[in-house]
Scaffold this active site. Structure first.
Site, PDB file in Angstrom:
ATOM      1  N   TRP A  20      71.617 -49.520 119.843  1.00 42.91           N
ATOM      2  CA  TRP A  20      69.640 -49.728 119.438  1.00 42.91           C
ATOM      3  C   TRP A  20      69.241 -51.232 118.724  1.00 42.91           C
ATOM      4  O   TRP A  20      70.284 -51.495 117.506  1.00 42.91           O
ATOM      5  CB  TRP A  20      69.137 -48.481 118.733  1.00 42.91           C
ATOM      6  CG  TRP A  20      69.925 -46.768 119.463  1.00 42.91           C
ATOM      7  CD1 TRP A  20      71.053 -46.319 119.297  1.00 42.91           C
ATOM      8  CD2 TRP A  20      68.964 -46.658 120.622  1.00 42.91           C
ATOM      9  NE1 TRP A  20      71.099 -45.197 120.844  1.00 42.91           N
ATOM     10  CE2 TRP A  20      69.631 -45.070 120.628  1.00 42.91           C
ATOM     11  CE3 TRP A  20      67.822 -46.873 121.295  1.00 42.91           C
ATOM     12  CZ2 TRP A  20      69.635 -44.106 122.158  1.00 42.91           C
ATOM     13  CZ3 TRP A  20      67.217 -46.298 121.977  1.00 42.91           C
ATOM     14  CH2 TRP A  20      68.244 -45.182 122.890  1.00 42.91           C
ATOM     15  N   ASP A  51      59.685 -47.876 124.272  1.00 44.80           N
ATOM     16  CA  ASP A  51      60.235 -46.909 123.355  1.00 44.80           C
ATOM     17  C   ASP A  51      58.583 -47.353 123.023  1.00 44.80           C
ATOM     18  O   ASP A  51      57.415 -47.694 123.125  1.00 44.80           O
ATOM     19  CB  ASP A  51      61.116 -47.120 122.010  1.00 44.80           C
ATOM     20  CG  ASP A  51      61.694 -46.688 121.802  1.00 44.80           C
ATOM     21  OD1 ASP A  51      61.080 -45.467 121.221  1.00 44.80           O
ATOM     22  OD2 ASP A  51      63.218 -46.145 122.165  1.00 44.80           O
ATOM     23  N   TRP A  81      74.486 -37.501 122.304  1.00 48.88           N
ATOM     24  CA  TRP A  81      74.575 -38.416 121.699  1.00 48.88           C
ATOM     25  C   TRP A  81      74.261 -37.874 120.079  1.00 48.88           C
ATOM     26  O   TRP A  81      74.881 -39.266 118.965  1.00 48.88           O
ATOM     27  CB  TRP A  81      72.666 -39.415 121.416  1.00 48.88           C
ATOM     28  CG  TRP A  81      71.411 -38.651 121.491  1.00 48.88           C
ATOM     29  CD1 TRP A  81      70.926 -37.983 121.766  1.00 48.88           C
ATOM     30  CD2 TRP A  81      71.124 -38.973 119.952  1.00 48.88           C
ATOM     31  NE1 TRP A  81      70.037 -37.161 120.885  1.00 48.88           N
ATOM     32  CE2 TRP A  81      70.037 -38.354 120.036  1.00 48.88           C
ATOM     33  CE3 TRP A  81      71.834 -39.757 118.702  1.00 48.88           C
ATOM     34  CZ2 TRP A  81      69.013 -38.228 118.887  1.00 48.88           C
ATOM     35  CZ3 TRP A  81      70.940 -39.321 117.522  1.00 48.88           C
ATOM     36  CH2 TRP A  81      69.206 -39.538 118.024  1.00 48.88           C
ATOM     37  N   GLU A 125      66.967 -52.036 116.705  1.00 45.56           N
ATOM     38  CA  GLU A 125      65.603 -51.798 115.529  1.00 45.56           C
ATOM     39  C   GLU A 125      66.268 -53.485 114.610  1.00 45.56           C
ATOM     40  O   GLU A 125      65.160 -53.861 114.390  1.00 45.56           O
ATOM     41  CB  GLU A 125      65.795 -51.078 114.444  1.00 45.56           C
ATOM     42  CG  GLU A 125      64.661 -49.872 115.223  1.00 45.56           C
ATOM     43  CD  GLU A 125      66.200 -48.664 115.467  1.00 45.56           C
ATOM     44  OE1 GLU A 125      67.207 -49.387 116.606  1.00 45.56           O
ATOM     45  OE2 GLU A 125      65.969 -47.562 116.167  1.00 45.56           O
ATOM     46  N   HIS A 183      59.001 -41.216 122.030  1.00 42.12           N
ATOM     47  CA  HIS A 183      58.821 -42.991 121.976  1.00 42.12           C
ATOM     48  C   HIS A 183      58.282 -43.179 123.183  1.00 42.12           C
ATOM     49  O   HIS A 183      58.138 -43.995 123.769  1.00 42.12           O
ATOM     50  CB  HIS A 183      60.258 -42.416 122.282  1.00 42.12           C
ATOM     51  CG  HIS A 183      61.645 -42.784 121.097  1.00 42.12           C
ATOM     52  ND1 HIS A 183      61.386 -43.107 119.536  1.00 42.12           N
ATOM     53  CD2 HIS A 183      62.623 -41.570 121.219  1.00 42.12           C
ATOM     54  CE1 HIS A 183      62.630 -42.349 119.203  1.00 42.12           C
ATOM     55  NE2 HIS A 183      63.051 -41.564 120.168  1.00 42.12           N
ATOM     56  N   GLU A 185      63.963 -37.117 120.442  1.00 43.92           N
ATOM     57  CA  GLU A 185      63.506 -37.347 118.864  1.00 43.92           C
ATOM     58  C   GLU A 185      61.944 -36.638 119.432  1.00 43.92           C
ATOM     59  O   GLU A 185      60.974 -37.483 119.159  1.00 43.92           O
ATOM     60  CB  GLU A 185      63.585 -38.407 118.738  1.00 43.92           C
ATOM     61  CG  GLU A 185      65.447 -38.142 118.439  1.00 43.92           C
ATOM     62  CD  GLU A 185      65.589 -39.358 117.387  1.00 43.92           C
ATOM     63  OE1 GLU A 185      66.587 -39.841 116.559  1.00 43.92           O
ATOM     64  OE2 GLU A 185      64.679 -40.990 118.012  1.00 43.92           O
TER      65      GLU A 185
HETATM   66  C1  ACM Z   1      68.736 -41.641 120.220  1.00 43.24           C
HETATM   67  O1  ACM Z   1      69.458 -41.616 119.359  1.00 43.24           O
HETATM   68  N1  ACM Z   1      67.473 -41.650 119.801  1.00 43.24           N
HETATM   69  C2  ACM Z   1      69.473 -41.254 121.506  1.00 43.24           C
END
Ligand code: ACM
Length: 566
Positions: A481, A199, A406, A483, A270, A340
């Site tokens: 995720w 990423d 998603w 973060e 990403h 994204e």
């Molecule tokens: C994502 O949550 N950007 C796949």
């Protein structure tokens, strides 16, 4: 059999999670697990034999020696061992991942699976039947004898894809912790590990021909602490990566537990960590890519890959090594991200615009689609299947490609109706980074409030889908995720107990009423929390975060008046 007064613990309600399809005969004692217990393993069941010996053998301090028919023959009639044996066998008449577990035969425990994986899932059920202590790594009461209730279970999963995605790019997770997560998936009968390896904030897999990906791309000098709107920084350099031998070990460990690994190399968005390592991968005609560093904050990044032949050849080289590390048998799908991807740089870039003209494309969406099609053809020619986030639908999707839905159900519904295979993982339901309570004490709260009950009530197959399209829903996956998860304890907190509810969604049949019984699940969770305690999982207690699990003063989202999904 169960008359000895050292028998401990008394058979308790099994409280199995995920709930099996059918359970019969629970109640009186059916089998005692003690130093004389042997394992007989028919050919094809060796992974489970090894797992039982290393896991239950360690938990109880038992040898679990090979039984009399270790070569696959019949048990010794009326012999001591024959009545105290765990017998593992295959029966192709059962569903591929299905199993039967019976303690009522008078010969011990029989676990028969439709495949080696089915036997393994049966062994996971046996572990739960043996009580929470079977989730420890060493005996807490050496010599105690364990009884399990008389039971006859028939079970098989609702979906063939029961997954969890772990983002090791935003915060690196040490190899040992990844192996532990594979054990946690196996304990919940989950069989897909989606490994988000790259990423903007870090590149985590060694690629021999491009060493700067890890030399440069796996490290960042500092990290935003909390949501991107937070003003806090952690000034400690962060990073790490898996060597190719680490990856081989992770893949082998997963295979031994009948878990498929889906590696993700996220392109063309990403990608800032890769561009920081090799600036020619970025849109150097519109930004000074040589000045880019591995990103230190969160959000959707404008620095995407340049759509050049050089970029394509580079990522073919990366994927050649990825295919070598993740064999087709256990990694039929390769995830190429596709989410994204901001298009501003392509709009401005003469190089990107020339590509659009060269290939007769309508716009930047079709340029992204062209890149995805390139890698779909490339992977298909090598016997693999491409899977990507639902943005890969924009601008058209090649026939064999599959979609991780998603942004809601919509992408998955459109893809399934068009004949593509789909994994349902809508952020509104199964993003485990999102807060699990609306209260003020949740650590670094982001996104929607999704409680244990919300996850339990998630339905992967939306109403109204045609029967034909519903067959394309391979299953479901919870996404993690990281973060705002700096370490394993933070990951545990977000993932558990909700992964237990998710496991039941993925494995157990939907009742005819289409309403799952949360009260019954909660009753079973009382025992499951004891299993998680024995495993050392740092879950969110039902009463809320412990003081050490809170993060006062670290900004999350929403803040006052902000919509939940910003
Ligand atoms: C994502 O949550 N950007 C796949």
């Amino acid at each position: 059999m169960a008359t000895d007064n050292d028998l401990d613990p008394t058979p308790a309600p099994a409280h199995l999670i995920p709930a099996p399809v059918r359970t019969g005969g629970e109640g009186r004692c059916g089998f005692v697990f003690d130093p004389s217990t042997a394992i007989t393993a028919a050919p094809g069941t060796e992974t489970t034999e090894r797992w039982l010996r290393t896991t239950l053998g360690a938990a109880f301090g038992l040898p679990l020696a090979p039984g009399a028919n270790a070569e696959g023959g019949e048990p010794v009639a009326n012999g001591e061992r024959a009545t105290n044996t765990v017998r593992l066998a295959l029966d192709p008449a059962l569903e591929p991942e299905g199993y039967r577990l019976s303690t009522g035969t008078g010969t011990g425990v029989e676990i028969t699976g439709g495949s080696p994986a089915g036997v393994f899932w049966g062994a996971q059920t046996l572990r739960q039947l043996l009580g929470p202590e079977s989730f420890r790594r060493a005996p807490v009461r050496p010599g105690a004898r364990r009884a399990i209730p008389f039971t006859d279970i028939e079970d098989s999963p609702r979906f063939p894809w029961r997954g969890m995605m772990l983002d090791v790019a935003r915060h690196f997770m040490a190899k040992d912790d990844v192996l532990r997560y594979l054990d946690l998936l196996a304990a919940h009968k989950l069989n897909v590990f989606h490994f988000h390896l790259t990423d903007d904030q870090g590149w985590r897999i060694e690629i021999k021909r491009f060493p700067r990906l890890t030399e440069i791309g796996s490290w960042r000098s500092r990290t935003k602490h909390g949501h991107r709107a937070s003003e806090l920084w952690d000034e400690t350099p962060h990073g790490g990566y898996y060597t190719q031998d680490d990856i081989r070990e992770i893949v082998a460990y997963a295979a031994e537990r009948h878990i498929r690994v889906v590696p993700e190399i996220d392109i063309p968005g990403h990608s800032q960590a890769a561009i920081a390592a090799y600036p020619e991968l970025g849109n150097a005609d519109v930004v000074d890519t040589a000045a880019l560093t591995v990103w230190d904050t969160w959000g959707i990044n404008a620095n995407v890959l340049a759509p050049t032949d050089n970029t394509l050849r580079f990522f073919e080289g990366v994927l050649e090594e990825v295919l070598g590390l993740f064999p087709a048998a256990t990694s039929p799908f390769i995830h190429i991200g596709g989410d994204e991807c901001r298009k501003e740089q392509w709009k401005e870039s003469p190089v990107a615009q020339a590509r659009i003209e060269e290939f007769g494309l309508a716009n930047e969406d079709e340029l992204q689609s062209w890149i995805i099609r390139h890698f779909d053809a490339w992977l298909t020619a090598r016997g693999r299947r491409l899977i990507g986030w639902d943005e890969i639908l924009e601008g058209g999707l090649p026939a064999g490609a599959a979609v991780s839905s998603w942004r809601g159900y919509g992408g998955g519904v459109a893809a399934a109706e068009a004949g593509h295979d789909v994994v349902m993982c809508p952020e509104q339901h199964v993003y485990l980074d999102h807060r699990q309570h609306g209260g003020p004490d949740e650590p670094m709260p982001i996104g929607f409030v999704r409680t244990l009950e919300d996850v339990y009530r998630f339905e992967p197959v939306p109403a109204g889908l045609s029967a034909e399209a519903a067959r394309h829903i391979l299953g479901t996956q919870a996404n993690v995720w990281t973060e705002v998860m700096q370490n394993r304890a933070r990951v545990d907190y977000q993932v558990f107990p909700r992964l237990a509810a998710f496991a039941e969604v993925a494995w157990s049949p939907l009742p005819a009423s289409a309403e799952r019984d949360f009260a019954d699940f909660e009753r079973r969770m009382a025992t499951h929390y004891a299993r998680l305690d024995a495993l050392g999982v740092d879950y969110r207690p039902p009463s809320g975060p412990l003081p050490r699990q809170q993060r006062p003063g670290v900004l999350g989202r929403p803040i006052d008046g902000t919509p939940p999904n910003v």
